[in-house]
Design an enzyme around this catalytic site. Structure first.
Site, PDB file in Angstrom:
ATOM      1  CB  SER A  15     -15.351  61.690   1.636  1.00 16.03           C
ATOM      2  OG  SER A  15     -16.322  62.494   1.035  1.00 16.03           O
ATOM      3  CB  SER A  45     -18.482  60.754  -0.837  1.00 15.16           C
ATOM      4  OG  SER A  45     -17.074  60.743  -0.837  1.00 15.16           O
ATOM      5  CE  LYS A  67     -15.272  57.766  -1.898  1.00 12.12           C
ATOM      6  NZ  LYS A  67     -14.930  59.065  -1.297  1.00 12.12           N
TER       7      LYS A  67
HETATM    8  N1  GLN Z   1     -19.247  66.236   1.713  1.00 16.59           N
HETATM    9  C1  GLN Z   1     -18.113  66.779   1.036  1.00 16.59           C
HETATM   10  C2  GLN Z   1     -18.474  67.180  -0.363  1.00 16.59           C
HETATM   11  O1  GLN Z   1     -19.548  66.857  -0.756  1.00 16.59           O
HETATM   12  C3  GLN Z   1     -16.983  65.817   1.123  1.00 16.59           C
HETATM   13  C4  GLN Z   1     -16.547  65.208  -0.150  1.00 16.59           C
HETATM   14  C5  GLN Z   1     -15.341  64.317  -0.033  1.00 16.59           C
HETATM   15  O2  GLN Z   1     -14.581  64.393   0.919  1.00 16.59           O
HETATM   16  N2  GLN Z   1     -15.112  63.531  -1.078  1.00 16.59           N
HETATM   17  O3  GLN Z   1     -17.733  67.795  -1.047  1.00 16.59           O
END
Ligand code: GLN
Length: 472
Positions: free
Chosen positions: A178, A154, A79
């Site tokens: 994410s 994400s 990532k």
């Molecule tokens: N969808 C979640 C958010 O927007 C997850 C984010 C993450 O785990 N980085 O905060």
């Protein structure tokens, strides 16, 4: 040669049998990526030179008759919030478009020392804020199962790169789902480890009390191998914990396994098609001898609200460092404040600005107790829910996501609708527990993930459950 279906074991067998060299495998992977990226857009940057050098090292090792390392010859992606020395690291944000990482994250060092071939950096929602990769400053990633749909987020690029067969393994970062949610949307395995199990040194932070780094893979065994490489105490991350894992592949007797099924994870808002696939997967465990126990996690209903207070508060503090002076983009203006406004105004996207404002508000004097402190109290209540559940059961199962992978644009009009996608994944981050998303089947030809939660430092129980599911 098609690396799409090669597990770590198959790659290493092939290398030892001289069916292909690590360099051939790498060149093949790079070519394959070039073709597939036209459709998928999982990558923001390729680290081809680094990959070729690691491949040559593995080939040298084989030529000298030395043993292979746990990840020797295995193509991996990371990532783009994970620092690789000398490579761009954007966290999906315009503000870091030209930022070059000055050092390797600890997880990168560990992977390189284990022989991994790091092929490139994957797309993500800006600073990890989102559930679809539509918040990336560099355009979304497409779901390899249906190009009209999102891969989740994400870490959508990481999940898609594994699902599309571009790489064997990937590392993501999970603050509120994410890793697990994109794993579910792309039909691969994704683990969020126990908070503190993996070093976060060299990872671009979103919300520091929630963030954890973890693996994506096609099989549970491969996710386990990568986890074993990256786990452990790191002097560079004071939140990392010294825990000795048993590194032997575990086997768990299904006869004795007690599976908790919380009614709160099957309530209103769950797509009936997802529900059916998840219930069938749980029934398979039951037919194989596991016991199903109905449990309650009564404070689940407060989790999402508490998460979005804590996430935005911590993000507003963490993102203050992108001031146009220390990192990345810099806009000239008459005075410092105007420079801040110009740089942050242009460099940060709408969702990031929304969260900085919400978080700054929640932390401001007069509101701090009403929002931030209250959200922290919810965390304690949730912890009590899980503690009492784990007196009765070994693992907890439910859906990873309440919905199937959705079409581009379906939720971008409403931040709230996008946040609701995180309903089942955020409780785990708030209490620091490990959880895995396992491919459980399909509905409408789209992947559905089974979410399995375990007590702290019981990652290997999750891997055992994953292996069982693969054989049921
Ligand atoms: N969808 C979640 C958010 O927007 C997850 C984010 C993450 O785990 N980085 O905060």
């Amino acid at each position: 040669m098609d690396i799409q279906n090669l597990t770590i074991e198959k790659i290493q067998e092939g290398l030892l049998a001289k069916e292909f060299s690590a360099l051939e495998l790498t060149e093949n992977a790079l070519k394959n990526i070039e073709e597939k990226e036209k459709d998928i857009h999982a990558f923001l940057n390729l680290t081809a030179t680094l990959a070729r050098n690691s491949a040559k090292e593995t080939d040298g090792r084989i030529a000298r008759g030395e043993n292979l390392l746990p990840l020797s010859g295995v193509p991996c992606s990371l990532k783009d919030a994970i620092l690789v020395k000398g490579a761009p690291c954007t966290a999906g944000s315009r503000i870091l478009e030209n930022y070059i990482a000055p050092y390797d994250a600890t997880v990168v060092k560990k992977m390189s020392e284990a022989g991994a071939i790091i092929i490139g950096k994957t797309n993500m929602d800006e600073f990890g804020m989102g559930a679809s990769t539509e918040n990336s400053s560099f355009g979304p990633t497409r779901n390899p199962h249906d190009l009209r749909r999102v891969p989740g987020g994400s870490s959508g690029g990481s999940a898609a790169s594994v699902a599309a067969g571009e790489v064997t393994l990937s590392l993501g970062e999970d603050t509120g789902g994410s890793i697990r949610q994109p794993a579910s949307f792309c039909g691969v395995v994704g683990l969020k480890p126990t908070y503190g199990a993996v070093s976060r040194a060299g990872i671009i932070a979103l919300a520091s009390s929630l963030d954890q780094v973890g693996p994506f893979a096609k099989t549970t065994r491969d996710a386990e191998i990568l986890f074993n490489v990256i786990a452990g105490k790191d002097p560079l991350d004071s939140t990392s914990i010294d825990h000795t894992y048993n590194l032997q592949p575990t086997t768990y007797n299904l006869e004795g396994l007690r599976i908790g099924v919380p009614k709160e994870y099957f309530a209103k808002g769950l797509d009936p098609q997802v529900k059916e696939v998840v219930e069938n997967a749980i029934l398979k465990f039951q037919s194989a001898g596991a016991t199903i126990v109905d449990i309650e996690l009564p404070n689940t209903k407060y989790a999402l609200a508490a998460y979005y207070i804590i996430n935005t508060s911590e993000a507003s503090a963490n993102l203050a460092r992108y001031d146009g002076v220390r990192y990345g983009m810099h806009k000239e203006a008459d005075n410092l404040l105007s420079e801040y406004l110009a740089t942050r105004g242009e460099g940060l996207g709408a969702e990031v600005k929304r969260r900085i404002m919400l978080g700054t508000y929640a932390l401001s004097e007069g509101y701090y107790d009403a929002y931030y402190v209250k959200a922290q109290k919810v965390r304690s209540l949730l912890k009590q829910d899980f503690d009492s559940a784990f007196l009765k059961v070994d693992v907890i199962m439910g859906p990873t996501s309440p919905v199937l992978p959705f079409e581009f644009g379906a939720k971008t009009h409403s931040p709230m609708e996008m946040y609701l996608v995180d309903t089942y994944t955020v409780p785990v981050n708030l209490v620091g527990l490990p959880a895995i998303s396992l491919p459980a089947g399909t509905a409408n030809n789209l992947p559905v993930g089974l979410h399995v939660i375990a007590p702290a430092f019981q990652e290997h129980l999750l891997f055992s459950v994953g292996e069982m599911l693969e054989h049921l």
